[in-house]
Scaffold this motif. Structure first.
Motif, PDB file in Angstrom:
ATOM      1  N   ASN A  93       1.312  -1.193  -4.933  1.00 47.92           N
ATOM      2  CA  ASN A  93       2.706  -1.459  -5.756  1.00 47.92           C
ATOM      3  C   ASN A  93       3.079  -2.713  -5.671  1.00 47.92           C
ATOM      4  O   ASN A  93       2.811  -3.406  -4.583  1.00 47.92           O
ATOM      5  N   TYR A  94       3.246  -3.413  -6.709  1.00 53.11           N
ATOM      6  CA  TYR A  94       3.684  -4.888  -6.442  1.00 53.11           C
ATOM      7  C   TYR A  94       5.285  -4.996  -7.090  1.00 53.11           C
ATOM      8  O   TYR A  94       5.761  -4.322  -8.152  1.00 53.11           O
ATOM      9  N   VAL A 140       0.661  -0.963   0.143  1.00 51.80           N
ATOM     10  CA  VAL A 140       0.039   0.068  -0.014  1.00 51.80           C
ATOM     11  C   VAL A 140       0.982   1.190  -0.034  1.00 51.80           C
ATOM     12  O   VAL A 140       1.823   1.224   0.842  1.00 51.80           O
ATOM     13  N   THR A 197      17.472   1.091   3.075  1.00 51.30           N
ATOM     14  CA  THR A 197      17.452   2.476   2.491  1.00 51.30           C
ATOM     15  C   THR A 197      16.633   2.589   1.091  1.00 51.30           C
ATOM     16  O   THR A 197      16.566   3.575   0.389  1.00 51.30           O
ATOM     17  N   THR A 198      16.537   1.249   0.591  1.00 48.92           N
ATOM     18  CA  THR A 198      15.784   1.290  -0.736  1.00 48.92           C
ATOM     19  C   THR A 198      14.286   0.556  -0.645  1.00 48.92           C
ATOM     20  O   THR A 198      14.409  -0.373   0.249  1.00 48.92           O
ATOM     21  N   LYS A 199      13.743   0.892  -1.471  1.00 51.88           N
ATOM     22  CA  LYS A 199      12.225   0.233  -1.736  1.00 51.88           C
ATOM     23  C   LYS A 199      12.196  -1.287  -2.056  1.00 51.88           C
ATOM     24  O   LYS A 199      13.131  -1.364  -2.964  1.00 51.88           O
ATOM     25  N   GLY A 200      11.448  -1.788  -1.625  1.00 53.21           N
ATOM     26  CA  GLY A 200      11.222  -3.190  -1.903  1.00 53.21           C
ATOM     27  C   GLY A 200      12.047  -4.198  -1.187  1.00 53.21           C
ATOM     28  O   GLY A 200      13.103  -3.731  -0.224  1.00 53.21           O
ATOM     29  N   LEU A 260      22.310  -0.810   4.298  1.00 54.80           N
ATOM     30  CA  LEU A 260      21.716   0.049   3.148  1.00 54.80           C
ATOM     31  C   LEU A 260      20.558  -0.730   2.463  1.00 54.80           C
ATOM     32  O   LEU A 260      19.807   0.081   1.748  1.00 54.80           O
ATOM     33  N   ARG A 285      12.240  -2.239   5.859  1.00 53.22           N
ATOM     34  CA  ARG A 285      12.951  -2.996   6.511  1.00 53.22           C
ATOM     35  C   ARG A 285      12.867  -4.546   5.705  1.00 53.22           C
ATOM     36  O   ARG A 285      13.833  -5.219   6.120  1.00 53.22           O
ATOM     37  N   ILE A 286      11.868  -4.819   5.247  1.00 55.35           N
ATOM     38  CA  ILE A 286      11.618  -6.234   4.752  1.00 55.35           C
ATOM     39  C   ILE A 286      12.875  -6.576   3.681  1.00 55.35           C
ATOM     40  O   ILE A 286      13.167  -5.855   2.840  1.00 55.35           O
ATOM     41  N   MET A 338      19.559  -3.636  -3.512  1.00 55.48           N
ATOM     42  CA  MET A 338      19.687  -2.956  -4.849  1.00 55.48           C
ATOM     43  C   MET A 338      21.113  -2.193  -4.858  1.00 55.48           C
ATOM     44  O   MET A 338      21.518  -1.553  -5.847  1.00 55.48           O
ATOM     45  N   VAL A 398      15.066   3.993   8.484  1.00 50.05           N
ATOM     46  CA  VAL A 398      14.516   2.634   7.643  1.00 50.05           C
ATOM     47  C   VAL A 398      13.543   3.402   6.803  1.00 50.05           C
ATOM     48  O   VAL A 398      12.543   3.887   7.012  1.00 50.05           O
ATOM     49  N   LEU A 399      13.917   3.025   5.526  1.00 51.64           N
ATOM     50  CA  LEU A 399      12.857   3.152   4.545  1.00 51.64           C
ATOM     51  C   LEU A 399      11.868   1.902   4.266  1.00 51.64           C
ATOM     52  O   LEU A 399      10.779   2.015   3.928  1.00 51.64           O
TER      53      LEU A 399
END
Lengths: 338, 338, 338, 338, 338, 338
Positions: C30-31, C17, C312-315, C309, C275-276, C319, C272-273
């Motif tokens: 977003n998937y 979401v 700090t990236t989405k998903g 790191l 965490r997963i 990355m 944290v942007l």
């Protein structure tokens, strides 16, 4: 109030990846148009002055979009030529926490601005109209042709009694290796013409090859700026000192050298939404202080607060009003305004 | 569990600029529907009670959308009249760091709610059904007609044995200059009818024109609230005290005066995602404590935690469940729940 | 450099979401596709190795989308079978401040991976090609059929001279009540086969039912890990210890037990942007250190920085490039890179 | 006006790829909640009736979101149980021109609805309250447990004097090979209980294994429907006939058999925005005609226009008001309404 | 099935304005990566062949994003060099009805591909591996260096027994005035090397300066193509003829000259979602027919249907599967697939 | 070329629901600023003239956003006063196929423009500068105060030798019942002052209460327009006739009466992306023809093509260039421009 301000410089298309994603993750971009000259003249338009950009844009859909965007910011495109085929662009991947933001440029060497012929500009005519004209060290890095245009235009401004503002804005990536060596004489050309210069201790030591035994940045400034002011006959030199803290907030204060005195602004510590272009907000604050006849202290405080606020709005271009900045100068965290 | 709760108040359309942009930068808005009464009844519906809004909405697409949104929040529209032509709206530009959020209202004076005639409401009938009815000082600021409707409705609730909740919610912008003077008698009308009042020391001093020699907010509260409780025969007075810190986190604690005792909640310090409507989450927590027969301390702690959590969800309306709030009362930072 | 790395595990569809909203507020998601094996092999592909996922996906549009996404991450789908009808999915509602993030799973018991028959996999053939194969405790929780496939595959890898990596990754929700009791023998099967194990003191005490009189987590680790290493003949055991602070930053350090020594990484504190999947970044860093022959200290420092790191990236999927991670190891907050 | 309408059926989560992209191209989805029962009761709520869904949803964030969405549509969740763990989902890739739309289902066999135990439903109680209850052939395809629940509930409705509506809705993918053979007796169970049935000539020939020598669909209908009506004692049978034209517009007309007469609606030809759920709009129109006592011709014309309009709004669920449908019955292309 | 296909060509970044807006209206862009070679190899990868792009991309975030996108499409980047600084880009403003779509290019003359030195490519090595290599007339328009690379590579392919495919793809804007004159000899170089050529009657008349007295396009084709085939010893020549109708649907048929016969495909009439790159879908269909040994008629029908379907998906790159194309060859408008 | 054009009118905020959704389905809106005067002056600015809006906007964030938007369109805000508190708004729900688009207005009676006092405008000064000033019948519907301002301003323009353009633009919803009766004298006031009038046969019959025995619209026009031209001494009357067809395309032709001749444009048939504001594009085309001295036929053809193209771009405001319009006059469906 009816002073005319111009900037000579390139319009850049900013292409920003949304939501802290990388270019290799996302598939949409937010775009806007900016550049040092754009940012400065937009800010001064918001402060109530008539603002003009002197530049060249391609005569195609992208150029049209750039013009529309400049108009939206309150900048007149009366002195923007339409020629050439390309616009400079950059991609922005926003960092988060310990991951830094990253800027990737497209080819700007062949942009409309950087390939524009002299005949596209009426420098003499424009110089007669303007009270202040702003130039930028980024343009100086491009090629001999635009460098000559800078000198021609700045000389015309000076000859016509206008104020020449020059922001050193040294970008290592543009000058390449041995860049400082190559840059020095070009910077000196502009320093001799400038009345107001944005510069820091690194510019002094690296571009102008000045020496200082001092270690601390404030001491270096205090030692070198007066020498430069005297040597190049510059009446006002200003700039900012920034520290990035371990919690990723920034600490920043401005300084301004005038009448043989180096005055520092109060210091701000703040979180950052969008860092790019914030230096231009500082410059626009200094110019505003000059135009309004503010005291030195008020000028540098206004400029520092403008700079701080520019970190809190999206995009490169400062969006704050005079009232916003004056309120920020009080350093009081505020609740919702309604 | 099968208690009926109603609120009398206006539904507002919230139009929020996304991504921390300004209205002059963006071209999309997120919209939702809220208002103090909406927020309170939505929260109590989520806590398991039957909730009703007593209001008026236009009989057009916007009114339909508002109804759909209220239904989504679990609020019955059985007592919402459809009349008039307009809905009150506000635009929200979210601030960042030192840049405060800004709310700009559209014209709500001519809204369906504020121009509704008495015949649209069956106050006597509704009063018979409801256990608790909530009123808000914002309505009091509108015009004589809605003020009379408030008095009529609150009197009917009281007469039928229901509980009248009144949130002072003084908004300077709505009352204009000399506002406090004009507001006083209207507020006193409601205070005389109310069983539960949301109020702070400023309301006491500015609206009710009470004097205190104390300087500190807590001391002012301690001095003035008991006097008000006695004078207007109010059995419960509650509210929050908020401090905004230099790092833009908020610190907040609730208080509740009942049975001659002023009880403070534990204090929360927290970052803010969406501040608007958080006060309504506090009120809904107090009402919930009353309905569930919580102790005073548990009631005010529950309400303060509900208020804190309301800052962490998007939109004006509290979205937390009882379980969410009870977990937040433990003050433990938690990892992903899976 | 031309080593082959594989992981055996399920591909999950992540449905997030956006904008910190709840599922009951938003209407877009977003998937992306992830999973422990996906995350590890994607990271190692980015570091320059040939990476393969051994898994099963449905032969429909969702399976096609998953394959496309894996390819985008640089993972070969050569050993991914197409069978069955469903993919495991999870919904992510991002928390903010004191509101924790929440993960809700769809039914993965009947997914293509968890219902795949043995005939779909050429384990012996794949084992011959791979230098390292990664397995995960999440798979172990599914059913007897995939557990047998794990044992078969890991045995084949071992027999063919490859390195077996096993991440304990115990998920209480998947094992249900009495889960530890049921899990123990399955975990021991894998520990006997594994060369490299990701594990912490809780796994030792709860899954393996080991006892420690120590209270502090570091002491428990120091006591128990050497015993496990010896008992199951595991040459390398590694993991992370994380603390979530009151300001919602995380503090984390890694550790690695090898050659009878427990070595800790430097500690990171960071916002944290996303965490997963961050644990998988740590694992990929350890594997990278092994492949490159880094010292123990450099390996665990690299892995801890990679893990930091990844927040700090989405998903879910790491990355960062090698260069990004090496720069993060310097602990210097950095300005925009241009 | 105060009639109560219920439907027994599964709530599905619809996950739609925006902008005509494929799942392997995009990275966002639009989601909503629907299902035949949802669509019918939403439409009847919009027409002014009290509408209820009898179903089971998981007690997690997804179930909460589904409830919120149903409430938004005006459907009461009073008879929705919260149990089990999963919701049925489907992905929609919208076609364009000659490229057909594609629906891909996730696992619904283990959904909360399809695994709900009888004790979760108070069929006898609900049957007493409802005037009309709707059932759907999709549920019939699931498993013996839900089939028994259908029979139990429909019998109770009949016994209590309510009207049983049954939509055949045969889905080959759900019944598998030999599906018609297996389906027949289950369909007959429902046909014996139903007062109103949605069915076409294919259902007659394939599910009920009836023979017709006629070639043309209208002739087959005319021959077979009266026989079915008589055999199963069904007072009203209705349905639609659709043709997809080479320019991708659809042509559609409804029919309704009652009192020994087969009546056809006027025919509509129209472009399609969102085809899914349009059949449910037809059914809701038929039910509305029954409830309002419309003539046969007006009923089938209203239903056909409702069906046509359902193709012009996003989502599965009909969004048209009575007035919208009545205007559409005039077949006049209309300009902007303001 | 395990044939290897490569294309030599530039990767372009496509920046599309969403929602039919103009660049001067919008502020977001959708981006993807394409180019004739990308489109062809992506399609053949989807059809099951091993596909490679031979190209050069910058070693920065944009290059990384391009690689990720190519991988997502199933294209191997094994033969993509990383050098230079820029990528070619184009902006797409989608037209609507009578307003045509508009493409605006950024500077591609200085792109990584167009400035790549010969040493970056192992043409001889690649030629040995590949069964078919595709070249494009767009590359031919760039500069002498890439033209020489084309000749070198195509000669190596021919020498090693591979098939050379050449798509004339003449773009007037790239050749400038007098373009045809300048282009002719370069085109002839490639025609002499090519086995399969995509070409139409205009290419014959304008580039090769051939004369025809015929007026109608079909007659011109019939006259000129056999002559070209003979003169340049080309075994297969194919292409499409397109008509745009007053209702903005397109009518299209393919043709293929082989074994002294010109065969036309069936004709398609269809609405257009995204026109760009559709010609590449035709080419990929022809190559697929060759690889699979289809009859001439089946090959050209398959290619025409692939071309038609490419107009119905977003982006430049064909996304249809073999099954999609085979179904489209039946010319039946289809309902939702579920 | 350096003619000055002004319009007197309200700026409206347009709030559009995206993706063909209803307000009760969506949660985002696209916003822009428009109004008849805005549309006309934006078009003429794009055609190269200096354009001004004479209006009043609130001095808040919404007013700032409106100004920014007007500037983006090339309109000078030099004569826009900042006063009052509100802006007129409308919500647009886009229709699809047989479902018509729907416009819902917010309260504009209390808008800044409609409550502006005379002192805010320097009509005499502005009238001296302008060559052409445009007025609109929508303003005429508002209140006596703005009606007087219209008369004052139009009289000043006439007195100073400028051209007064008046668009009848009768909106039934604004005038209410008995509207025509009330409107007549106000319209006649403006007709007596106007040189150029946009009007159709319905305006003649309904507003001016003229009689015609003719049935067909063209015959009515031919009969009535010459009488009006003579009676009110109007040198040019123009307008459009539109038919909406069963396939939802529109058919439109313009007409223009001048020098005793009624001339019709060629007719266009076209699909519609955004219908609102298209009439203003026609008016701007007529004004452009006057300014450029086009022939009557060329003027009306240019205006009709401009009008048609305005249906193909998003938003109320015409976005076409002169070149776009001239190409559209050729009636040739065109492929992608590159």
């Amino acid at each position: 109030m009816n002073k005319n301000i111009a900037a000579f410089g390139e319009v850049m298309m900013r292409l920003e990846v949304p939501n802290y994603e990388l270019l290799s993750q996302a598939n949409t971009l937010n775009y806007s148009f900016s550049g040092t000259g754009t940012n400065i003249t937009a800010a001064l338009s918001r402060f109530g002055y008539s603002s003009y950009l002197v530049s060249t844009l391609p005569d195609n859909s992208i150029g049209d979009a750039a013009i529309a965007h400049l108009q939206k910011l309150g900048i007149s495109h009366q002195f923007i030529a339409r020629a050439g085929s390309y616009i400079g662009m950059y991609f922005l991947e926003n960092g988060f926490g310990w991951r830094p933001s990253r800027v990737t440029y497209s080819n700007r060497r062949e942009s409309s601005f950087n390939t524009a012929v002299n005949e596209l500009y009426e420098f003499e005519h424009i110089a007669k109209i303007m009270d202040i004209v702003h130039f930028c060290g980024i343009t100086l890095a491009m090629n001999d042709s635009v460098r000559k245009q800078m000198i021609t235009f700045a000389s015309a401004v000076k000859r016509n009694g206008g104020t020449v503002v020059f922001d050193c804005n040294y970008r290592p990536a543009l000058w390449g290796e041995k860049g400082y060596k190559e840059a020095k004489s070009h910077y000196e050309d502009m320093l001799h013409l400038a009345d107001v210069v944005m510069m820091n201790e690194k510019d002094a030591m690296f571009i102008l090859d000045m020496k200082s035994e001092k270690i601390n940045r404030e001491d270096q400034l205090t030692e070198l700026i007066p020498i430069i002011s005297k040597k190049y006959n510059i009446s006002l030199i200003a700039g900012t000192q920034r520290t990035i803290k371990q919690d990723h907030t920034h600490s920043l204060r401005g300084y301004m050298y005038k009448s043989n005195t180096l005055t520092f602004s109060n210091s701000h510590t703040f979180p950052v939404l969008d860092r790019i272009g914030s230096g231009d907000a500082f410059t626009s604050g200094i110019i505003y202080g000059i135009l309004e006849g503010f005291s030195i202290k008020k000028t540098v405080d206004f400029a520092a607060a403008a700079c701080m606020l520019a970190h809190t709005t999206k995009g490169d271009t400062p969006m704050s009003t005079k009232m916003d900045i004056i309120q920020a100068m009080t350093y009081a965290a505020r609740d919702v305004e309604r």
